[in-house]
Design a protein around this motif. Sequence first.
Motif, PDB file in Angstrom:
ATOM      1  N   VAL A  46      -2.907   0.486  -3.855  1.00 35.84           N
ATOM      2  CA  VAL A  46      -2.545  -0.790  -3.649  1.00 35.84           C
ATOM      3  C   VAL A  46      -1.819  -1.365  -4.908  1.00 35.84           C
ATOM      4  O   VAL A  46      -2.150  -1.326  -6.008  1.00 35.84           O
ATOM      5  N   SER A  53       0.794  -1.162  -0.009  1.00 34.98           N
ATOM      6  CA  SER A  53       0.122   0.105   0.065  1.00 34.98           C
ATOM      7  C   SER A  53       0.931   1.380  -0.013  1.00 34.98           C
ATOM      8  O   SER A  53       1.870   1.407   0.817  1.00 34.98           O
ATOM      9  N   TYR A  84      -7.184   2.703  -3.936  1.00 38.16           N
ATOM     10  CA  TYR A  84      -8.121   2.219  -2.844  1.00 38.16           C
ATOM     11  C   TYR A  84      -9.093   3.389  -2.245  1.00 38.16           C
ATOM     12  O   TYR A  84      -9.964   3.196  -1.905  1.00 38.16           O
ATOM     13  N   ASP A  99       0.098  -4.994  -6.452  1.00 37.30           N
ATOM     14  CA  ASP A  99       0.517  -6.339  -6.485  1.00 37.30           C
ATOM     15  C   ASP A  99       1.358  -6.561  -7.467  1.00 37.30           C
ATOM     16  O   ASP A  99       1.069  -6.126  -8.582  1.00 37.30           O
ATOM     17  N   HIS A 149       3.536  -3.341   3.650  1.00 35.33           N
ATOM     18  CA  HIS A 149       4.233  -4.310   2.469  1.00 35.33           C
ATOM     19  C   HIS A 149       3.990  -5.826   3.226  1.00 35.33           C
ATOM     20  O   HIS A 149       4.354  -6.217   4.458  1.00 35.33           O
ATOM     21  N   VAL A 209      -4.520   6.428  -1.918  1.00 36.78           N
ATOM     22  CA  VAL A 209      -4.163   5.328  -1.308  1.00 36.78           C
ATOM     23  C   VAL A 209      -4.148   4.285  -2.491  1.00 36.78           C
ATOM     24  O   VAL A 209      -5.126   3.916  -3.109  1.00 36.78           O
ATOM     25  N   CYS A 242      -1.859  -1.890 -10.189  1.00 36.65           N
ATOM     26  CA  CYS A 242      -1.812  -0.807  -9.432  1.00 36.65           C
ATOM     27  C   CYS A 242      -3.361  -0.447  -9.194  1.00 36.65           C
ATOM     28  O   CYS A 242      -4.061  -0.466 -10.463  1.00 36.65           O
TER      29      CYS A 242
END
Length: 106
Positions: free
Chosen positions: A71, A34, A60, A73, A101, A69, A57
């Motif tokens: 997030v 994040s 959030y 992956d 993380h 914000v 990306c």
Amino acid sequence: MARPHTAIDRRALITGRLLRADQVVAPPGGEIASILVQARPESLTSVEAAIVALAGCEIYGRDPKGKLVVVVDAPDAGALGSTLNTIALLPDVYTASLVFHAIDAS
């Protein structure tokens, strides 16, 4: 029953030459993070679009005062760091800070 002792070359072990490529197995899962992004409020829409265009990306949360914000992956820590740097270097971004993380071992 005793097993026969096989000699292992210490130098080959340390330098990784003892392993064959077919024996190396990549760990499962990936990296999840994040990132808190502070950007110019008047440019928030364009910054948000640039971040969403990056692989892995998603936005959030969004504050109209210029905070996002994000997030992320990523498949590994290198890709995660690269994404963080890319976000930090976007035009109109003041800061991009890693706030969470984790390694997904699923």
